[in-house]
Design an enzyme around this catalytic site. Structure first.
Site, short mmCIF file in Angstrom:
data_model
loop_
_atom_site.label_atom_id
_atom_site.label_comp_id
_atom_site.label_asym_id
_atom_site.label_seq_id
_atom_site.Cartn_x
_atom_site.Cartn_y
_atom_site.Cartn_z
N PHE A 170 -37.66 -7.21 -25.18
CA PHE A 170 -38.77 -6.09 -25.41
C PHE A 170 -39.23 -6.06 -24.27
O PHE A 170 -39.10 -5.90 -23.58
CB PHE A 170 -39.53 -6.11 -26.94
CG PHE A 170 -40.16 -5.03 -27.91
CD1 PHE A 170 -38.72 -3.89 -27.90
CD2 PHE A 170 -41.01 -5.08 -27.63
CE1 PHE A 170 -39.80 -2.64 -28.18
CE2 PHE A 170 -41.89 -4.14 -28.35
CZ PHE A 170 -41.19 -2.64 -29.26
N THR A 201 -11.12 2.77 -6.41
CA THR A 201 -12.09 3.24 -8.19
C THR A 201 -12.92 4.00 -7.65
O THR A 201 -14.23 3.56 -7.89
CB THR A 201 -12.15 1.84 -9.39
OG1 THR A 201 -13.27 1.98 -7.86
CG2 THR A 201 -11.13 1.93 -9.42
N ASN A 244 -24.36 -3.99 -8.68
CA ASN A 244 -24.65 -2.61 -7.87
C ASN A 244 -25.28 -2.04 -8.07
O ASN A 244 -26.06 -1.89 -7.29
CB ASN A 244 -23.35 -2.30 -7.72
CG ASN A 244 -22.37 -2.91 -6.54
OD1 ASN A 244 -22.76 -3.76 -5.93
ND2 ASN A 244 -21.12 -2.55 -7.29
N CYS A 303 -52.35 -5.68 -17.60
CA CYS A 303 -52.01 -5.45 -16.21
C CYS A 303 -50.57 -4.58 -15.58
O CYS A 303 -51.20 -4.03 -14.67
CB CYS A 303 -51.21 -6.60 -15.50
SG CYS A 303 -52.59 -8.25 -15.51
N LYS A 307 -20.08 -6.69 -12.84
CA LYS A 307 -19.91 -6.44 -10.55
C LYS A 307 -20.55 -5.05 -10.88
O LYS A 307 -21.15 -4.64 -9.99
CB LYS A 307 -18.39 -6.24 -10.59
CG LYS A 307 -18.28 -5.20 -9.50
CD LYS A 307 -18.31 -5.97 -8.17
CE LYS A 307 -18.18 -5.56 -7.19
NZ LYS A 307 -19.53 -6.28 -5.91
N ASP A 367 0.80 -1.53 -0.29
CA ASP A 367 0.09 0.11 0.22
C ASP A 367 0.93 0.68 -0.57
O ASP A 367 1.93 1.25 0.48
CB ASP A 367 -0.84 0.21 1.03
CG ASP A 367 -1.78 0.99 0.84
OD1 ASP A 367 -3.16 0.09 0.82
OD2 ASP A 367 -2.25 1.90 1.45
#
Ligand SMILES: NC(=O)c1ccc[n+]([C@@H]2O[C@H](COP(=O)([O-])OP(=O)(O)OC[C@H]3O[C@@H](n4cnc5c(N)ncnc54)[C@H](O)[C@@H]3O)[C@@H](O)[C@H]2O)c1
Length: 438
Positions: free
Chosen positions: A262, A86, A214, A268, A210, A30
């Site tokens: 489509f 990100t 979400n 309904c 992914k 890191d």
């Protein structure tokens, strides 16, 4: 396995601890030295249930190492996971700065390494990022190929903050997009034993999946909350409604209605949506998501119309008119709307629907076709053959054996086929094929 993890936030820290727990040698990387100090001291860099004990144990095992040097991390390991952030940019787009900067560092590290190495992107990235942005950086700067010299994969992470260790051990599935089978092999070793399906797909699909997951979760939460707010105003407990909704695993919590195709219609869905919105208006309840469903449906019909009109051919044949196959109900059929728009724009149109025989229609349907769309009943033909034979653009929303047989025999290069049903097999059909939204 010797593993390096780049980015020790929620995803990276949990992965580091769980992989070390499972017996692997893991190097964490890191740019924040404080996070590395914490890990050295056996303390987690994030707050998560169960993570304190896990970090203490894995630090004591001696299998966890940390560094700020990507070259060292890549040299000492077989596989690297990219778990950097990100976040959103101010315009809503994804800020890929950290992923792209790290790709440069990894490329330099790959250049200096002799053996095969696999790079796995776990950060959530928009479709195309791995193939079109990360791969060129890695290949250009390292002078190596992402097929032969190193492996490149995208593996979306499905953990949720708060239950991330449990989620890490019990994902819904493992999805891998990869540049080669060789790149997948170590991931099979690491994750193939989990009690879920291990699916290899193309990288772009895995990236998009992914983001779609979400969005789906956000839509589900918002739907439940809108039902809750409306229920509250109408003196109904939305929690009871949603509990019952979830008990139906045939139509509600199921693959039903979850395939791109489509627009919806019929007697309904549009009617009940309008009634719910009217109830909400009377009760002063705002339902922005439900309130936009009908306009999204309309956009979908306009999209199909544009695909027909932009194609440049004028003679249109429609196979199917009722709102779905197996019924002759024409009320609020989106195909009727499409047909009316084509007629309105002056396109020569012929229609065949195996379920809609104008001569045999009775009751509400007969009244509907006679009173509301008499102009369309005049365009109905008696066979698929007739319609296919005389049209240049075919709008397909039925796939009965008769229709498929007609398409196989009669489609020619001049035909444009607009598929609204999602034919599984269309390679053997003549003409130019277009899916309505695929
Ligand atoms: N948080 C979640 O629950 C979750 C779940 C699934 C997927 N994701 C995705 O995973 C990614 C990471 O999410 P997060 O919440 O763990 O992020 P985070 O912001 O908590 O952590 C990212 C870490 O990356 C480090 N970093 C940045 N540049 C670096 C570099 N060049 N080298 C090494 N480290 C670097 C940062 O210092 C930070 O510690 C994101 O794309 C996110 O969308 C997150």
């Amino acid at each position: 396995m010797q593993i390096s993890i780049f980015g020790l936030g929620y995803v990276g820290a949990v992965s580091l601890a769980c992989l070390a727990r499972d017996g692997h040698e893991v190097t964490g990387v890191d740019i924040e030295p404080l996070k590395l100090d914490l890990i050295r001291a056996g303390r987690p860099p994030v707050v998560e249930e169960g993570i304190q004990d896990l970090f203490r144990d894995v630090a004591a095992s001696g299998r966890v190492h940390v560094t700020t040097d990507p070259v060292e991390a890549v040299a000492q390991t077989d596989i690297s996971f990219i778990c950097v952030g990100t976040p959103s940019k101010s315009n809503g787009g994804q800020d890929l700065t950290a992923v792209l900067r790290l790709s440069e560092q990894l490329a330099d590290a790959l250049r200096r390494k002799d053996g095969y190495h696999v790079i796995v992107v776990r950060s959530t990235v928009q479709p195309g990022t791995v193939e079109e942005l990360i791969r060129p950086i890695l290949e250009k700067r390292s002078g190596k190929s992402a097929v032969n010299d190193f492996g490149l994969c995208f593996q979306p992470e499905f953990l949720r903050e708060g239950s991330s260790i449990r989620d890490y051990d019990n994902p819904p599935f493992t999805i891998i997009g990869a540049t080669s089978e060789r790149a997948v092999a170590p991931l099979r070793d690491l994750f193939g034993k989990l009690k879920c399906e291990f699916i290899v797909t193309d990288i772009r699909t895995a990236e998009a999946l992914k983001m779609a997951c979400n969005a789906f979760h956000a839509v589900k939460i918002t739907f439940a909350n809108e039902i809750g707010r409306l229920g509250q105003a109408l003196n109904v407990d939305g929690r009871a409604i949603m509990d019952l909704i979830c008990k139906d695993t045939r139509l509600n919590i199921s693959p039903a209605y979850l395939k791109p195709g489509f627009a919806f219609g019929g007697s309904c869905l549009p009617k009940e949506l309008r009634a719910i919105l009217y109830l909400a208006k009377q009760a002063d309840v705002e339902l922005p998501m439900l309130g936009n469903v009908l306009s999204s449906n309309k956009v979908h019909i306009e999209h199909a119309l544009a695909m027909i009109t932009n194609g440049g051919r004028r003679k249109v044949g429609m196979i199917g008119l009722s709102f779905k196959s197996g019924t002759d109900d024409l009320r609020e059929s989106p195909l009727v709307t499409l047909a009316e728009q084509l007629v309105g724009k002056g396109y020569p149109l012929e229609i065949y629907d195996p379920d809609v025989n104008v001569a045999r229609l009775i009751g509400a349907n007969k009244r509907y076709i006679e009173q509301t769309i008499p102009h369309l009943s005049a365009l109905m033909r008696d066979s698929a053959e007739e319609v296919i034979g005389s049209s240049e653009v075919l709008v397909l929303s039925r796939r009965s054996p008769e229709v498929m047989d007609g398409l196989r025999k009669q489609l020619r290069a001049k035909h444009q086929l607009l598929d609204l049903v999602g034919l599984e097999q269309h390679a053997d059909l003549g003409g130019r094929y277009h899916g309505v939204c695929w």
